[in-house]
Design a protein around this motif. Sequence first.
Motif, PDB file in Angstrom:
ATOM      1  N   GLU A 153      47.474 -12.871 -41.172  1.00 25.29           N
ATOM      2  CA  GLU A 153      46.204 -12.216 -40.849  1.00 25.29           C
ATOM      3  C   GLU A 153      45.213 -12.310 -41.997  1.00 25.29           C
ATOM      4  N   VAL A 154      45.675 -12.059 -43.211  1.00 22.34           N
ATOM      5  CA  VAL A 154      44.736 -12.061 -44.324  1.00 22.34           C
ATOM      6  C   VAL A 154      44.221 -13.475 -44.616  1.00 22.34           C
ATOM      7  N   LEU A 155      45.065 -14.485 -44.400  1.00 21.34           N
ATOM      8  CA  LEU A 155      44.650 -15.860 -44.687  1.00 21.34           C
ATOM      9  C   LEU A 155      43.788 -16.455 -43.579  1.00 21.34           C
ATOM     10  N   THR A 156      44.240 -16.343 -42.336  1.00 17.17           N
ATOM     11  CA  THR A 156      43.524 -16.987 -41.230  1.00 17.17           C
ATOM     12  C   THR A 156      42.423 -16.107 -40.657  1.00 17.17           C
ATOM     13  N   GLY A 157      42.449 -14.819 -40.998  1.00 16.99           N
ATOM     14  CA  GLY A 157      41.443 -13.906 -40.482  1.00 16.99           C
ATOM     15  C   GLY A 157      40.423 -13.500 -41.513  1.00 16.99           C
ATOM     16  N   PHE A 158      40.828 -12.644 -42.440  1.00 18.94           N
ATOM     17  CA  PHE A 158      39.874 -12.076 -43.391  1.00 18.94           C
ATOM     18  C   PHE A 158      39.226 -13.134 -44.272  1.00 18.94           C
ATOM     19  N   HIS A 159      40.008 -14.073 -44.775  1.00 18.25           N
ATOM     20  CA  HIS A 159      39.426 -15.030 -45.723  1.00 18.25           C
ATOM     21  C   HIS A 159      38.928 -16.301 -45.066  1.00 18.25           C
TER      22      HIS A 159
END
Length: 246
Positions: A153-159
């Motif tokens: 989530e943090v790699l493909t979403g937030f960033h």
Amino acid sequence: MEIIEHLKTLERDGQLLADAADRAGPDAPVPTCPEWRVADLLRHTGTVHRWAAGYVAGGLTEPVGFPEEPELTGAPLVSWFREGHAALVRTLAEAPADVRCWTFLPTDPPSPLAFWARRQAHETSVHRMDAEAALGIELTSLEARFAADGVDEVLTGFHARPRSRVRTPEPRVLRLRTSDTAEVWTVHLSQEPARTERGEAGPADCEVTGEAAWLYTALWNRAPLDGPGVSGDASLARLWRESAGI
């Protein structure tokens, strides 16, 4: 992961967060968020819970502002947090599977309900770590599949969003591997927002390997992204620590 799995973690970690915050006290500093004290942590997370529940309960398809944070402190603030957390869990558990509402990450979740269950499970898990850090106790362990899901989530979403500050003057590649769930992400860095591919895609300038729970904690900036699991150009791992705050 299934919605029910996210809901179980959301329910557990919200209760753990409230318990740790209650024991630490409202004025205890939060070392993982140096500008906060426990009361700030409870107000923030409780407000996010109510904000998220509002989208699902109301079927809201346009973004709305956050509710106003309460001026409560001490036991009344903990009770307010518990009430909002319980309402969020109940809202997500009882919502129809085909509910339509706004979401905000450039990912492709199975449904808006799946998006919000996932997002609030990780929101609460990260802030549960903050509450435990404020209390000075060992962090509650994360199940490996859930942790890997949070890394994704943090790699493909937030960033992947334009507001991400994880950028490099020249194209570089950062690769992350989980040693326990055998998942790989290849992060293409440049002057544009990061572009992450699931899997191994070409050579990397820096590779970071570790258990999913460690990567989760580090990528959410609750632990350093360093140590023997980092190989190659370690400046890319340091870049994450310096610029990946959300």
